[in-house]
Design a protein around this motif. Structure first.
Motif, short mmCIF file in Angstrom:
data_model
loop_
_atom_site.label_atom_id
_atom_site.label_comp_id
_atom_site.label_asym_id
_atom_site.label_seq_id
_atom_site.Cartn_x
_atom_site.Cartn_y
_atom_site.Cartn_z
N THR A 287 6.43 72.95 60.15
CA THR A 287 5.78 72.42 59.06
C THR A 287 5.06 71.23 59.71
OG1 THR A 287 7.80 71.05 58.26
CG2 THR A 287 7.29 73.06 57.46
N ALA B 188 14.49 72.10 52.80
CA ALA B 188 14.14 72.25 54.19
C ALA B 188 14.67 70.85 54.70
CB ALA B 188 12.86 72.04 54.50
N SER C 169 7.09 69.63 55.19
CA SER C 169 8.29 70.22 54.61
C SER C 169 8.44 69.85 53.18
CB SER C 169 9.45 69.53 55.33
OG SER C 169 9.44 70.14 56.76
N LYS D 285 10.27 70.76 60.95
CA LYS D 285 9.16 70.00 61.29
C LYS D 285 8.78 70.15 62.71
CE LYS D 285 9.63 65.44 60.47
NZ LYS D 285 10.12 64.09 60.22
N SER E 228 7.83 63.93 57.04
CA SER E 228 8.36 65.15 56.72
C SER E 228 7.40 65.62 55.70
CB SER E 228 9.76 65.11 56.12
OG SER E 228 10.66 64.44 57.19
#
Length: 492
Positions: free
Chosen positions: A130, A178, A166, A87, A163
């Motif tokens: 990400t 991930a 991801s 992240k 997230s």
């Protein structure tokens, strides 16, 4: 070769890399190609780092060759050659960290964050950073730095947050798995929206994840993966070496760490459990919490499956103190109030962050302390209620995945309070688990007629991560193939 890599689970890929059936470069190049093909449409990545990833893959292949010559492949680390990504809230050495904010002047990080260092030591290879919401604050991954992260099952829809990039990358096959971080649902919300498994470990199990400015101790790191078995493998790497001599699901130790490998434990059948179903939310008295029919269908599917497995499922009478919303919000937003930002860059913050920051700066330390004390009492009371059951079952989300832009809306029509209310109504069963420090897993159990995932959440006592993954393995429901094709969706 690429097709072969794409069909492998994360565990299958790990095994192929260890035996030498695949090289680390094979794996890295497959996923980099996938990112180049799908990434621009998905918005999952903010930064891709192909040069460093290929260099790391080359080093991993050299290490494999040396281990083979020595006849000691067991010396390879757990995730030897496995691609992943991080992240854009955590530092990866040499790569800028934007924190999802245009108000931050991104500079190459001088060091790896602890979670990055942990997974590098375990043999993982980073492919990049990400997409996240600004400072990880929201349940949708949209910001002013890069295009929004979109849902692989509906590109007009959000992948969730924080997230979100991801989760979208894992769901669409851009990554085998991930790590995510979760302070109020940030692993479980995007996992549910994208139809994958997301585990929030209990507080302290993955100590590398503790965040600065997290006075309420909300944030933990955990795995995002397409299956419970793959999530267990990544959890093993995040937790680090333990006594893995037994493949049996043993009790947790004093620190909540499981005595056996999670990858070994996840494939075992759990003992007969008492599972309580609860729809109550601590946000009930503040917002309109109305689970959509699709959310209730996912819950019903989970109940049916649990009962078929021989577990006792009943209604859990859980009640929450109605002072929770104010206390949680004060704790959740406290960190943004102390951020060091250049005054001329503050206008670049999103409207929601600006509002949270202003209120946090106006809140007295005494008021924050009062909120933190309340949350500790809330934690004790909620854990006592949950303790009547082996696990608590509820929908993961109250609504189907929302359109990109839906939460924030046009700035001239939507206030920060409107935005926050929509998030709480979308994911009303997430944040209280962080306050309590308990482990929880989100797992897809149903798919709508439009091909969108719907998931449930299971919450367990401290040390029950292996049990939750076992239940997730029973419940997980892959996306059905398109009618008449007999095949799964592209990239699945």
């Amino acid at each position: 070769m690429d097709d072969g890599v794409g069909r492998l689970s994360a565990r299958g890929l790990r095994d192929a890399l260890r035996t030498g059936e695949l090289s680390a470069r094979d794996a890295v190049e497959h996923f980099l190609d996938r990112i180049a093909s799908r990434g621009p449409h998905l918005g999952a990545f903010v930064i891709v780092t192909p040069e460093s990833a290929i260099a790391e893959a080359r080093a991993a292949d050299e290490a494999h060759a040396a281990a083979r010559r020595a006849g000691d492949l067991d010396s390879l680390p757990l995730l030897h050659g496995m691609p992943t990504a991080f992240k854009d809230l955590v530092d990866v050495k040499g790569v800028p960290t934007t924190h999802g904010s245009a108000a931050v002047e991104p500079r190459p990080a001088p060091h790896d964050a602890p979670i990055v260092a942990t997974l590098r030591k375990a043999g993982a290879i980073s492919l990049g950073k990400t997409q996240v919401p600004e400072f990880g604050l929201t349940a949708y991954s949209e910001n002013r730095v890069a295009p929004p992260s979109r849902n692989p099952h509906g590109p007009a829809l959000s992948s969730g947050g924080s997230s979100g990039g991801s989760a979208a990358a894992v769901a669409d096959g851009l990554l085998p798995f991930a790590p995510g971080s979760d302070g109020g649902g940030s692993i479980r919300i995007p996992a549910a929206a994208c139809g994958i498994v997301g585990l929030k470990p209990g507080r302290g199990l993955v100590p590398q994840a503790q965040a600065t400015g997290d006075a309420a101790r909300l944030v933990v790191a955990g795995p995002l993966a397409r299956t419970a078995e793959d999530a267990a493998l990544l959890l093993d790497a995040l937790v680090g070496p333990r006594n893995q001599s037994s493949g049996q699901a043993a009790d947790a130790d004093a620190h909540g760490r499981h005595a056996a490998s999670y990858a070994d434990a996840v494939v075992l059948q759990p003992a007969r459990l008492r599972i309580g179903v609860a729809l109550a939310s601590p946000w009930d008295q503040r917002y309109r919490i109305h689970p959509e029919p699709e959310a209730l269908e996912a819950l019903g599917a989970a109940v049916t499956r649990m009962e078929a497995e021989g577990h006792l499922v009943g209604e859990a009478d859980v009640r929450y103190d109605n002072r929770y919303p104010d206390a949680f919000t004060a704790a959740w937003t406290a960190g943004v109030g102390t951020l060091r930002l250049a005054p001329h860059r503050e206008p670049l913050l999103t409207p929601l962050t600006r509002a949270f920051r202003r209120r946090a700066q106006q809140r007295s330390r005494a008021k924050l302390d009062e909120s933190l004390q309340f949350l500790r009492r809330f934690e004790r009371d909620t854990i006592a209620q949950y303790a009547q059951w082996d696990a608590i079952l509820m929908p993961a989300l109250a609504q189907t995945p929302r359109p990109v832009g839906w939460f924030s809306g046009p700035e001239w029509q939507t206030t920060a309070d409107d935005d926050y209310a929509r998030q709480c109504e979308f994911a009303p069963w997430s944040s209280m688990v962080n306050v309590c420090g308990l482990p929880a897993v989100s797992v897809p159990t149903a798919w709508t007629g439009l091909g969108l995932p719907m998931a449930v959440q299971l919450v367990g006592p401290i040390g029950s991560e292996a049990r939750l993954l076992q239940l997730a393995r029973i419940l997980e429901t892959p996306k059905p193939p398109p009618a008449g094709t007999g095949r799964g969706p592209s990239g699945a």
